[in-house]
Design a protein around this motif. Sequence first.
Motif, PDB file in Angstrom:
ATOM      1  N   ASN A 175      -3.389   9.487   1.332  1.00 39.21           N
ATOM      2  CA  ASN A 175      -2.788   9.089   0.374  1.00 39.21           C
ATOM      3  C   ASN A 175      -0.792   8.834   0.659  1.00 39.21           C
ATOM      4  O   ASN A 175      -0.275   8.562  -0.549  1.00 39.21           O
ATOM      5  CB  ASN A 175      -3.121   9.516  -0.929  1.00 39.21           C
ATOM      6  CG  ASN A 175      -4.477   8.979  -1.275  1.00 39.21           C
ATOM      7  OD1 ASN A 175      -4.763   7.733  -0.913  1.00 39.21           O
ATOM      8  ND2 ASN A 175      -4.609   9.299  -2.228  1.00 39.21           N
ATOM      9  N   ASN A 218      11.500   4.673  -5.017  1.00 40.02           N
ATOM     10  CA  ASN A 218      11.936   4.803  -6.663  1.00 40.02           C
ATOM     11  C   ASN A 218      13.260   5.120  -6.760  1.00 40.02           C
ATOM     12  O   ASN A 218      14.144   4.780  -5.672  1.00 40.02           O
ATOM     13  CB  ASN A 218      10.912   5.522  -6.902  1.00 40.02           C
ATOM     14  CG  ASN A 218       9.183   5.798  -6.125  1.00 40.02           C
ATOM     15  OD1 ASN A 218       8.703   6.566  -6.002  1.00 40.02           O
ATOM     16  ND2 ASN A 218       8.824   4.557  -7.004  1.00 40.02           N
ATOM     17  N   CYS A 264       2.514   1.457  -3.470  1.00 39.51           N
ATOM     18  CA  CYS A 264       1.399   2.639  -4.925  1.00 39.51           C
ATOM     19  C   CYS A 264       1.045   3.810  -5.281  1.00 39.51           C
ATOM     20  O   CYS A 264       0.922   4.477  -4.232  1.00 39.51           O
ATOM     21  CB  CYS A 264      -0.511   1.729  -4.114  1.00 39.51           C
ATOM     22  SG  CYS A 264      -1.071   1.498  -5.696  1.00 39.51           S
ATOM     23  N   PRO A 265       2.160   3.742  -6.170  1.00 39.38           N
ATOM     24  CA  PRO A 265       2.338   4.767  -6.665  1.00 39.38           C
ATOM     25  C   PRO A 265       0.536   5.771  -7.136  1.00 39.38           C
ATOM     26  O   PRO A 265       1.246   6.976  -7.843  1.00 39.38           O
ATOM     27  CB  PRO A 265       2.997   4.773  -8.346  1.00 39.38           C
ATOM     28  CG  PRO A 265       3.081   3.745  -8.479  1.00 39.38           C
ATOM     29  CD  PRO A 265       2.138   2.864  -7.597  1.00 39.38           C
ATOM     30  N   THR A 266      -0.149   5.306  -8.020  1.00 34.37           N
ATOM     31  CA  THR A 266      -1.399   5.860  -7.771  1.00 34.37           C
ATOM     32  C   THR A 266      -1.677   7.005  -7.322  1.00 34.37           C
ATOM     33  O   THR A 266      -1.951   6.696  -5.957  1.00 34.37           O
ATOM     34  CB  THR A 266      -2.390   4.671  -8.376  1.00 34.37           C
ATOM     35  OG1 THR A 266      -3.112   4.391  -7.664  1.00 34.37           O
ATOM     36  CG2 THR A 266      -1.636   4.554  -9.898  1.00 34.37           C
ATOM     37  N   PRO A 267      -2.132   8.683  -8.001  1.00 33.10           N
ATOM     38  CA  PRO A 267      -2.733   9.154  -7.184  1.00 33.10           C
ATOM     39  C   PRO A 267      -3.409   9.125  -5.801  1.00 33.10           C
ATOM     40  O   PRO A 267      -3.293   9.191  -4.952  1.00 33.10           O
ATOM     41  CB  PRO A 267      -2.454  10.438  -7.492  1.00 33.10           C
ATOM     42  CG  PRO A 267      -2.082  10.485  -8.647  1.00 33.10           C
ATOM     43  CD  PRO A 267      -1.960   8.730  -8.967  1.00 33.10           C
ATOM     44  N   GLU A 268      -4.125   8.024  -6.355  1.00 33.81           N
ATOM     45  CA  GLU A 268      -5.657   7.319  -5.120  1.00 33.81           C
ATOM     46  C   GLU A 268      -5.258   6.212  -5.008  1.00 33.81           C
ATOM     47  O   GLU A 268      -5.357   5.620  -6.441  1.00 33.81           O
ATOM     48  CB  GLU A 268      -7.109   7.505  -6.590  1.00 33.81           C
ATOM     49  CG  GLU A 268      -7.634   7.877  -5.853  1.00 33.81           C
ATOM     50  CD  GLU A 268      -9.519   7.759  -6.200  1.00 33.81           C
ATOM     51  OE1 GLU A 268     -10.368   7.478  -5.652  1.00 33.81           O
ATOM     52  OE2 GLU A 268      -9.059   8.681  -7.814  1.00 33.81           O
ATOM     53  N   LYS A 269      -4.848   5.774  -4.156  1.00 35.80           N
ATOM     54  CA  LYS A 269      -4.168   4.594  -4.480  1.00 35.80           C
ATOM     55  C   LYS A 269      -5.200   2.661  -4.936  1.00 35.80           C
ATOM     56  O   LYS A 269      -6.120   3.085  -4.584  1.00 35.80           O
ATOM     57  CB  LYS A 269      -3.706   4.151  -2.708  1.00 35.80           C
ATOM     58  CG  LYS A 269      -2.642   5.132  -2.271  1.00 35.80           C
ATOM     59  CD  LYS A 269      -1.913   4.348  -1.088  1.00 35.80           C
ATOM     60  CE  LYS A 269      -0.565   5.219  -0.695  1.00 35.80           C
ATOM     61  NZ  LYS A 269       0.502   4.904  -1.593  1.00 35.80           N
ATOM     62  N   ARG A 310       8.288  12.452  -6.617  1.00 40.30           N
ATOM     63  CA  ARG A 310       7.539  12.886  -6.759  1.00 40.30           C
ATOM     64  C   ARG A 310       8.206  14.771  -6.535  1.00 40.30           C
ATOM     65  O   ARG A 310       9.533  14.979  -6.063  1.00 40.30           O
ATOM     66  CB  ARG A 310       6.241  12.627  -5.057  1.00 40.30           C
ATOM     67  CG  ARG A 310       5.977  11.349  -5.552  1.00 40.30           C
ATOM     68  CD  ARG A 310       4.912  11.664  -6.194  1.00 40.30           C
ATOM     69  NE  ARG A 310       4.318  10.417  -6.193  1.00 40.30           N
ATOM     70  CZ  ARG A 310       3.563  10.305  -6.782  1.00 40.30           C
ATOM     71  NH1 ARG A 310       3.112   9.932  -7.827  1.00 40.30           N
ATOM     72  NH2 ARG A 310       2.135   8.815  -6.714  1.00 40.30           N
ATOM     73  N   GLN A 361       3.169   8.693  -0.356  1.00 42.10           N
ATOM     74  CA  GLN A 361       3.828   9.203  -1.784  1.00 42.10           C
ATOM     75  C   GLN A 361       3.129   9.977  -2.327  1.00 42.10           C
ATOM     76  O   GLN A 361       3.597  10.697  -3.076  1.00 42.10           O
ATOM     77  CB  GLN A 361       3.512   8.120  -2.861  1.00 42.10           C
ATOM     78  CG  GLN A 361       4.020   6.536  -3.403  1.00 42.10           C
ATOM     79  CD  GLN A 361       4.343   6.138  -4.451  1.00 42.10           C
ATOM     80  OE1 GLN A 361       4.680   7.423  -5.141  1.00 42.10           O
ATOM     81  NE2 GLN A 361       4.941   4.868  -4.248  1.00 42.10           N
ATOM     82  N   GLY A 362       1.804   9.982  -1.845  1.00 37.61           N
ATOM     83  CA  GLY A 362       0.633  11.409  -1.908  1.00 37.61           C
ATOM     84  C   GLY A 362       0.908  10.681  -3.832  1.00 37.61           C
ATOM     85  O   GLY A 362       1.102  10.019  -4.254  1.00 37.61           O
ATOM     86  N   GLY A 363       0.755  12.027  -3.791  1.00 38.82           N
ATOM     87  CA  GLY A 363       0.142  11.802  -6.070  1.00 38.82           C
ATOM     88  C   GLY A 363      -0.424  12.819  -6.416  1.00 38.82           C
ATOM     89  O   GLY A 363      -0.773  12.959  -7.036  1.00 38.82           O
ATOM     90  N   SER A 364      -1.134  13.645  -5.263  1.00 35.63           N
ATOM     91  CA  SER A 364      -2.814  14.548  -5.873  1.00 35.63           C
ATOM     92  C   SER A 364      -2.209  15.809  -5.526  1.00 35.63           C
ATOM     93  O   SER A 364      -2.360  15.523  -3.893  1.00 35.63           O
ATOM     94  CB  SER A 364      -3.677  13.839  -5.849  1.00 35.63           C
ATOM     95  OG  SER A 364      -4.700  14.330  -6.000  1.00 35.63           O
ATOM     96  N   GLU A 371       0.837  -1.096   0.101  1.00 38.02           N
ATOM     97  CA  GLU A 371       0.314  -0.169   0.140  1.00 38.02           C
ATOM     98  C   GLU A 371       0.490   1.243  -0.001  1.00 38.02           C
ATOM     99  O   GLU A 371       0.917   2.369  -0.736  1.00 38.02           O
ATOM    100  CB  GLU A 371      -0.710  -0.072   0.844  1.00 38.02           C
ATOM    101  CG  GLU A 371      -2.021   1.417   1.283  1.00 38.02           C
ATOM    102  CD  GLU A 371      -1.232   2.296   2.113  1.00 38.02           C
ATOM    103  OE1 GLU A 371      -2.470   3.466   2.659  1.00 38.02           O
ATOM    104  OE2 GLU A 371      -0.628   2.061   3.133  1.00 38.02           O
ATOM    105  N   ARG A 399      -4.578  17.640  -3.815  1.00 34.79           N
ATOM    106  CA  ARG A 399      -5.899  17.803  -3.359  1.00 34.79           C
ATOM    107  C   ARG A 399      -5.719  16.983  -2.170  1.00 34.79           C
ATOM    108  O   ARG A 399      -6.578  17.509  -0.463  1.00 34.79           O
ATOM    109  CB  ARG A 399      -6.878  16.646  -3.847  1.00 34.79           C
ATOM    110  CG  ARG A 399      -8.086  17.170  -4.856  1.00 34.79           C
ATOM    111  CD  ARG A 399      -8.576  17.036  -4.823  1.00 34.79           C
ATOM    112  NE  ARG A 399      -8.158  14.876  -6.091  1.00 34.79           N
ATOM    113  CZ  ARG A 399      -8.432  14.196  -6.337  1.00 34.79           C
ATOM    114  NH1 ARG A 399      -9.986  13.573  -6.748  1.00 34.79           N
ATOM    115  NH2 ARG A 399      -7.890  13.268  -7.213  1.00 34.79           N
ATOM    116  N   ASP A 400      -4.550  16.030  -1.527  1.00 35.66           N
ATOM    117  CA  ASP A 400      -4.287  15.259  -0.558  1.00 35.66           C
ATOM    118  C   ASP A 400      -2.826  16.329   0.683  1.00 35.66           C
ATOM    119  O   ASP A 400      -2.812  16.342   0.954  1.00 35.66           O
ATOM    120  CB  ASP A 400      -3.606  13.878  -0.424  1.00 35.66           C
ATOM    121  CG  ASP A 400      -4.749  13.209  -0.779  1.00 35.66           C
ATOM    122  OD1 ASP A 400      -5.645  13.381  -0.722  1.00 35.66           O
ATOM    123  OD2 ASP A 400      -4.555  12.224  -2.223  1.00 35.66           O
TER     124      ASP A 400
END
Lengths: 521, 311
Positions: free
Chosen positions: B246, B124, A449-454, B88, B249-252, A446, B254-255
Motif C-alpha cells: 500500500n 499532501n 489514494c489515502p485509505t489505508p487499504e487502497k 503520515r 502512502q501506507g496508513g496501516s 493509486e 500492518r504494512d
Amino acid sequence: MNIYPTPVFLRRFSQGLFLCIFIVLFLHTDYQGQDEISGAVNLLFRVDPLIALASSLATRTVITLVLPAIFLLLSCLILGRWFCGWACPMGTLLDYVRPLLGKKPATIPAELPKLRYMLLLIILVGALFGLPLVGFFDPFAILVRGLSMALYPAFSMAIEKFFTLTYNHGPAWLNMLTEPAYQFLRATVLPFEQKIFTLALPAALMLGTLFLLEIFQRRFFCRYVCPLGALLALAARMAPWKISNRQPACTVCGKCNVLCRTGAIDKQGQVNSERCILCLDCLTGCPQHQFVFSRQHERAVLLAEGLSRRAFMGTTVSAIALPFLFAVRPLKRYPEPSLIRPPGALPEEEFLGRCVRCGECMQVCIGNALHPTFMEAGAEGIFTPRLIPRIGYCEYQCTLCGQVCPTGALKQLPPIKKQTVVIGLASIDRNRCLPYAKGVPCIVCEEHCPTPEKAIRLREVSILNEMGQVVRVKQPYVVDKLCIGCGICENKCPLPGHSAIVVTSAGETRHKRATDSNGYT
Amino acid sequence: MERRRFLHDVTYWSLSCFLLLHWPFPTLTTSAQAQTPQSGMALSKVGIGKDKDYRKLVRQVIALIGGMGAFVKPGARVVIKPNMSFDRPPEMGATTHPLVVRTLAEMALEAGASQVRIFDRTCNEARRCYHNSGILPAIQGMDNRKVRCDYIDRRKFVTVPIPEGRVLKGWDIYRDALEADCYINVPVAKQHGLAGLSLSLKNNMGILGGNRGQLHRKLDQNLADLATIIRPTLNVVDATRMLLRNGPQGGSLRDVQTNDTILASSDPVAVDACATMLFGRSPDEIGATVAAADMGLGIMRLNRINRIERP
C-alpha cells in the motif's frame, strides 16, 4: 481642556477594537500546525441572533453552537442597538469608507425603512418553511464571504506578484530588503497558499454594493436592508436605556437631524430608538447639549415604524408560498451528481437550512478544495460549499471545515470518524485513462489514494497500445466499498483538462439511501 | 508638458531604473551540476548498519563511508532532502524518520556547515506533512538558527535542461537544491506501485516543480535522466521502518516492517541496489536502478559494490 475621553472617542475606540478582533480572528481561520484549530474563529456568527433564530427555525431544533447569540439579544433589550454602532465590523467598515465616497444627497422613498422588517419576516418565515435566505442578507455572512472569497485572495495575489517580480527581476541588493519583508508578511498576514474561488466576483460584488450604497446615505445598508439590524431594532423598542432629547430647551435648530448617521432624529429632534445605533454623535454635536443617554421611566413618544397589518400578512403569505415554488424543481428530487458536499455535511435539506454561506469552511479548507456553489443546488444554494476535486481535494486527516462551521451545518467530526464518511465515489473514464486508452503506464491515482487499504488498486494486463504492440500495463480500478470520495485521484490525475477519474456524490453517507454492493440504489 | 521634455524624461528615467535594477551586473557562473559524476568502473562503497538507537546508527553508518567530514566541507551550504511527501506519522513508514534527519543535520553542523536547509515538495498539504512527519518539530527542537525546515517557495523553481536525458530533456527543479554545496538525499525505503520501490532515485522527485504526475509515463527512464542532473553528495536510505504494501502512502501498521537499518553511499544506484535486497528483491526488478546503471550513473552489480557492514 477636557481630560476625559469624549463619548464619541469611546465609541470609535470600541469600533476599532472590535474590527481588529475581527481581522485577527479572520486571519486566524487557518491550519495552525495542529489538527484542532484554536480560538473561536467563528465567534462572530455565534453571537448573531438572526442566524441563531433562522437556523434554529429551519431545523426546528435549538442549536447549541449559536446560544451565545442570546447574550447579544438580551443586551440590546436593555441598551438598544449598541452593537450596530459600537461593534459590528460591517458598520465600522461602512463608517470608514464613507469619507472616501463623497456626498450625493438622494431622495429616498419614505416607505423604504420598512424594507428591513419585510426582509426579516421573509427570512424567518422562509426558514421555517424551507427557504433558507439568511445567508444572503446577514451582514456578517456578506462581509466574511466577500473577504474570504475575493478580497483576501486578491490582496494576497497582489503582494505575491510584487515580490515575485522583485525576486525574479530585481538585483541582489533589492532582494536583501524585499525578501525579509516578504517572509514577514508570509508569517503574519498572507495565507499559506494562494487560494482561488469560483464565485469570487459575485461575492465581491455583493460586498461592494453595500459600500457603494453609502453614496446615497450614510449607513444605507444598516438603515434599510440589514435584517439583523431589524431584529435588534425590535429589541431596542423595549430598551429602557436610550438617547432622548430634553424637550423644553430645544430650539429645533435641526442640526441633529442632519448629523445623525442613521436618520434616527426627526426634524423636531425626537429620537427613534429603532434606528438609533448609539453612535453618540448627537451628544457632542448638539450646540445646547440637549441629548442624553439615560434610563427612561416614562414611555417616550413612540415613533415605531413596523409593518402595517396588510404588509405583514402579505409578506408572511409570500414567505410561506415561496418555498413550495422552490420545491418543485427536479434538482430537489434528483440532486446534481457533481455537487459533492464537505465531510460532515447534514442531509441536503437540513444542510441548506443551517448553512449561513459565510465561506469560513472554504477559507479554512487546507487544499482550496471547497468552493461556493453556483446553481448546482438551486438559487437558494448559491455560496454553499462544494468540493471541486479538480481544483483541490479533501485532505484525509484534516477536519477543519467541521470545526469552523458556526451553525453545525457541517458536523464536527473526529479524524477517525471523518475518514469513514463517504462524500462521493470515484469512477474511471476508460476512454481517457492512459493504461486503458493508450497502454501507457500511469498509477498516479493509486499512489495518492489515502485509505489505508487502497480504494484504487492495480491489475496487470496485456493490451495492445497505439502502435499495435502487446504491452504489460497496470490498470487502476476503484473498490467502491473503500472509496470515500476525497477526490485526490481526480485532483492528481496527470492528464491535461478533464481528469480520467471523476468523483460524483454517489453513495454519500449523509443520505440514508445507501448504495448496495452492485451499485444499484 | 511639452513633447520633447516628456520623451527626454521617459528615456532618462527608464534608463536609470534599468541600470539601477541590474547593478552590479552579475555574471552567471553558478553551475547546475555541483558534483562530479562518478566513474562507472570504480567500486562503490555502501555503508550498512542496524541498531535500535537511530541517532547512534546514523553516526556509525556515515563513519563507515568516511564520516561527514568527507561530504561536508567547512562553510558549506547543506541541503537535506528527506521524504515527507505524505501526511503520515513516522511509524507508518511513509516518511523519513525525524531522528535520522535531525542527526544528519547535527552532523552537518559539526562538520562545519554554514547553513542546513531541509525541504520537500509534498504530495499532501505541506504544513500537515511537515508537522505530522515529525520532521519540522524535530528540527525546530534543535533550536539552531543555521538549521531551517523551509516550505517550498513557488518562485524558486528554475527550468533546467537535461542534455544527457534519454527521455526527459528538461524540467523545473528547485533552486536551493541545485545551488547547495552539499546535497544529502535521505529517502525512506518503501513500496511503490509503479517504481517497484521508492528509494534514492525516486526521492529526487521531491525537488521537482510542474506536473510531476506526467513523469510516470516512463518513470524509470525519467528518474535515471533526472539523476544526471541531480547528483547528491550523499544518499542515506532510511530503512528503519519499511513500508511493504500500500505504498507510497501506507496508513496501516500492518504494512510496516521495523528493520532498524540505515544505508549510506555517495552512489545512489549502489545504495538503491543494496536497499532493494532488504525487501528480498533483486536490483534487476527495479527499473529506475537498471536505467540509471545503464547510463553509467552508478554501480548496480552487487559483486562490484563494496558493502561495509557494521560489525
